[in-house]
Write a protein that holds these residues in place. Sequence first.
Motif, PDB file in Angstrom:
ATOM      1  N   THR A  31      -8.850 -12.140  -1.044  1.00  0.00           N
ATOM      2  CA  THR A  31      -7.713 -12.697  -1.777  1.00  0.00           C
ATOM      3  C   THR A  31      -6.541 -11.721  -1.850  1.00  0.00           C
ATOM      4  OG1 THR A  31      -8.424 -11.875  -3.937  1.00  0.00           O
ATOM      5  CG2 THR A  31      -9.330 -14.000  -3.197  1.00  0.00           C
ATOM      6  N   TYR A  32      -6.743 -10.514  -1.329  1.00  0.00           N
ATOM      7  CA  TYR A  32      -5.722  -9.485  -1.421  1.00  0.00           C
ATOM      8  C   TYR A  32      -4.907  -9.348  -0.141  1.00  0.00           C
ATOM      9  CZ  TYR A  32      -7.954  -7.657  -5.644  1.00  0.00           C
ATOM     10  OH  TYR A  32      -8.456  -7.512  -6.903  1.00  0.00           O
ATOM     11  N   THR A  33      -3.689  -8.913  -0.292  1.00  0.00           N
ATOM     12  CA  THR A  33      -2.933  -8.381   0.834  1.00  0.00           C
ATOM     13  C   THR A  33      -3.487  -6.993   1.120  1.00  0.00           C
ATOM     14  OG1 THR A  33      -0.916  -9.607   0.364  1.00  0.00           O
ATOM     15  CG2 THR A  33      -0.676  -7.532   1.559  1.00  0.00           C
ATOM     16  N   THR A  34      -3.659  -6.688   2.396  1.00  0.00           N
ATOM     17  CA  THR A  34      -4.213  -5.398   2.785  1.00  0.00           C
ATOM     18  C   THR A  34      -3.238  -4.659   3.695  1.00  0.00           C
ATOM     19  OG1 THR A  34      -5.397  -6.576   4.528  1.00  0.00           O
ATOM     20  CG2 THR A  34      -6.636  -6.023   2.547  1.00  0.00           C
ATOM     21  N   ALA A  35      -3.301  -3.357   3.642  1.00  0.00           N
ATOM     22  CA  ALA A  35      -2.301  -2.566   4.369  1.00  0.00           C
ATOM     23  C   ALA A  35      -2.893  -1.245   4.838  1.00  0.00           C
ATOM     24  CB  ALA A  35      -1.101  -2.304   3.480  1.00  0.00           C
ATOM     25  N   TRP A  36      -2.200  -0.656   5.777  1.00  0.00           N
ATOM     26  CA  TRP A  36      -2.472   0.707   6.226  1.00  0.00           C
ATOM     27  C   TRP A  36      -1.239   1.553   5.938  1.00  0.00           C
ATOM     28  CZ3 TRP A  36      -7.163   2.335   7.814  1.00  0.00           C
ATOM     29  CH2 TRP A  36      -8.082   1.373   8.249  1.00  0.00           C
ATOM     30  N   PHE A  37      -1.496   2.727   5.404  1.00  0.00           N
ATOM     31  CA  PHE A  37      -0.479   3.747   5.208  1.00  0.00           C
ATOM     32  C   PHE A  37      -0.954   5.012   5.914  1.00  0.00           C
ATOM     33  CE2 PHE A  37       2.453   2.065   1.959  1.00  0.00           C
ATOM     34  CZ  PHE A  37       1.779   0.912   1.601  1.00  0.00           C
ATOM     35  N   ARG A  38      -0.054   5.929   6.137  1.00  0.00           N
ATOM     36  CA  ARG A  38      -0.458   7.205   6.730  1.00  0.00           C
ATOM     37  C   ARG A  38       0.338   8.342   6.113  1.00  0.00           C
ATOM     38  NH1 ARG A  38       1.889   6.439  12.941  1.00  0.00           N
ATOM     39  NH2 ARG A  38       4.119   6.548  12.426  1.00  0.00           N
ATOM     40  N   GLN A  39      -0.293   9.510   6.147  1.00  0.00           N
ATOM     41  CA  GLN A  39       0.354  10.692   5.596  1.00  0.00           C
ATOM     42  C   GLN A  39       0.152  11.855   6.546  1.00  0.00           C
ATOM     43  OE1 GLN A  39      -0.838  11.674   1.584  1.00  0.00           O
ATOM     44  NE2 GLN A  39       0.992  12.918   1.275  1.00  0.00           N
ATOM     45  N   ALA A  40       1.237  12.313   7.119  1.00  0.00           N
ATOM     46  CA  ALA A  40       1.208  13.467   8.014  1.00  0.00           C
ATOM     47  C   ALA A  40       1.318  14.741   7.177  1.00  0.00           C
ATOM     48  CB  ALA A  40       2.352  13.385   9.007  1.00  0.00           C
ATOM     49  N   PRO A  41       0.881  15.864   7.721  1.00  0.00           N
ATOM     50  CA  PRO A  41       0.949  17.130   6.972  1.00  0.00           C
ATOM     51  C   PRO A  41       2.368  17.422   6.500  1.00  0.00           C
ATOM     52  CG  PRO A  41      -0.399  17.402   8.915  1.00  0.00           C
ATOM     53  CD  PRO A  41       0.215  16.041   9.015  1.00  0.00           C
TER      54      PRO A  41
END
Length: 124
Positions: free
Chosen positions: A30-40
């Motif tokens: 039931t949720y919206t799902t996402a990908w995030f990223r974090q570079a150094p």
Amino acid sequence: VQLQASGGGLVQAGASLRLSCAASERTFNTYTTAWFRQAPGKERGFVAAARWSGSNTFYADSVKGRFTISRDNAKNTLYLQMNNLQPEDTAVYFCAAGRPITSTMRDSAAYPYWGQGTLVTVSS
């Protein structure tokens, strides 16, 4: 909802990887799902998102045409297919779930549930 990301690794430029994010509950569907990223040394940034049905997807300009977000609601799993990886894609990738409105889709604060992150390293 607990999320478990996997699939990261060390690859050469031009290679492909598929990340997975397994959810602990069927309410994931039931949720919206996402990908995030974090570079150094950088802030966490939006990569891609998919509404609960999987039919509405959103991408950061930097990955559009190379990355594909998808989900299998029957398996409570989110995916990120990453093709033609480049060194600038090197980062820890996080999956997230929430109920953002369209204007906040790219805002990490709109997602209350997060996976632990999986490291993607792309060598030149």
